[in-house]
Design an enzyme around this catalytic site. Structure first.
Site, PDB file in Angstrom:
ATOM      1  N   GLU A 176      -9.588   0.214  16.293  1.00 52.78           N
ATOM      2  CA  GLU A 176      -9.816   0.709  14.925  1.00 52.78           C
ATOM      3  C   GLU A 176      -9.662  -0.433  13.931  1.00 52.78           C
ATOM      4  OE1 GLU A 176      -6.965   3.821  14.216  1.00 52.78           O
ATOM      5  OE2 GLU A 176      -7.343   4.742  16.144  1.00 52.78           O
ATOM      6  N   GLY A 178      -9.642  -2.414  10.762  1.00 50.45           N
ATOM      7  CA  GLY A 178      -9.678  -2.057   9.347  1.00 50.45           C
ATOM      8  C   GLY A 178      -9.761  -3.328   8.542  1.00 50.45           C
ATOM      9  N   CYS A 245       5.468  -2.497 -16.594  1.00 50.16           N
ATOM     10  CA  CYS A 245       6.881  -2.671 -16.913  1.00 50.16           C
ATOM     11  C   CYS A 245       7.761  -2.682 -15.656  1.00 50.16           C
ATOM     12  CB  CYS A 245       7.285  -1.544 -17.859  1.00 50.16           C
ATOM     13  SG  CYS A 245       8.962  -1.666 -18.375  1.00 50.16           S
TER      14      CYS A 245
END
Ligand SMILES: Cc1ncc(COP(=O)(O)O)c(C=O)c1O
Length: 315
Positions: A176, A178, A245
């Site tokens: 798989e 990615g 922030c």
């Protein structure tokens, strides 16, 4: 398509069964029971793989190392036979394979080899004890080079390191990939808002934040950051930080780049994987636009969100 995920909800499982996925990767006994209950309700047969935790340590950031018993992932290899026992009498559930995903951003092929060899042994044992196992899903994990001096194995080298083990076994190997496909394919373009200095640090405050690319804040991941302008200027060592922030809101700390000025663009490299997928609305920040560059053509593939988009779902 295989349905994976560390903890699947009833809704997700119902949808996966409705859609007829190739298999559901089962992470726990509890998940197995839920899948069985849903399959019975829907009067459907379901193919599953058991996601195994092989307790393998890999060289990567601990937050993306997923193959050790200390992590929440999978069924401990030593407990697989106990979970397999639970399949007895559950005629709606068919065990078709086993799966693992030992972590991400792994550049050492030895870890994959070790995992593949353990998975093969386990699959063959299960086959021998009468389970029609036909697949071994090794998950993702193949790393890319984020720093210029880093070397990542080629996809072919990875395939060569695991494929021969499965020859002659009749087991189908599922990978798989990615990050290894999309990581290098994308970058993040950000504009410098302000420059400021104090007697300790030089800060380059940009308009992109941890909400757009969280990897540096979350894992202290390194992304190369390059000024787009090629103007010849003096270098400066600067912290490239977002406007949110949080002191943890940074894209790169202590970077030596040619001194930028307000309004200039910086290119954050290798943001193709885990940029947008991990982005958030934190601090009420609308998500950024995505643009596909194809040769000399540019296509807008996702428009920039507006503030209205942020409150669209509010009641
Ligand atoms: C089960 C599974 N497969 C594949 C992937 C993709 O992995 P990577 O980004 O390392 O290629 C992941 C990532 O978390 C995963 O959990």
């Amino acid at each position: 398509m295989v349905f994976s995920g560390a903890g699947k909800s009833r809704l997700e499982i119902e949808k996966a069964i409705e859609l007829g996925v190739l298999a559901i990767n089962v992470e726990s006994e509890s998940e197995l029971f839920l899948i069985h209950e849903i399959a019975k309700n829907q009067k459907k047969e379901v193919s599953i793989h058991l996601r195994v935790n092989p307790n393998i340590s890999v060289e990567t950031n601990p937050y993306i190392a997923t193959g050790l018993y200390q992590t929440k992932f999978g069924i401990a290899d030593e407990a697989v036979s106990k979970v397999v026992e639970q399949l007895r009498g559950k005629s709606e559930i068919h065990l078709r394979g086993i799966a693992c995903h030992i972590g991400s951003q792994i550049t050492d092929l030895e870890s994959f080899k070790l995992a593949a060899s353990r998975m093969k042994t386990l699959a063959l044992e299960l086959k021998q004890s009468g389970h029609p196992i036909s697949r071994v899903d090794m998950g993702g994990g193949l790393g890319i080079a984020y720093r210029s001096q880093e070397v990542a194995p080629a996809v072919e080298a990875y395939a060569q390191s695991v494929l021969p083990m499965f020859q002659g076994t009749s087991l189908q190997l599922i990978l798989e990939p990615g990050r290894s496909i999309v990581g290098n394919a994308g970058g993040l373009l950000t504009q410098v808002l302000h420059i400021k200095k104090n007697r300790e640090r030089h800060f380059t405050i940009v308009d992109a934040a941890m909400t757009d690319l969280i990897r540096p804040s979350l894992y202290e991941a390194y992304h190369e950051i390059i000024p787009v302008s090629t103007l010849d200027r003096d270098p400066v060592t600067t912290d490239i930080v977002g406007p949110v922030c949080e002191t943890g809101d940074f894209l790169g700390l202590g970077r030596k780049i040619t001194e930028p000025s307000s309004g200039e663009l910086l290119w954050v490299q290798n943001a193709g994987a885990y940029g947008t997928t991990m982005s958030s609305h934190y601090n009420s920040r609308p998500k950024i636009a995505e643009v596909l560059v194809e040769g000399s053509q540019v296509h807008l593939i996702c428009r920039r969100e507006t503030v209205e988009d942020l409150w669209r779902q509010e009641i």
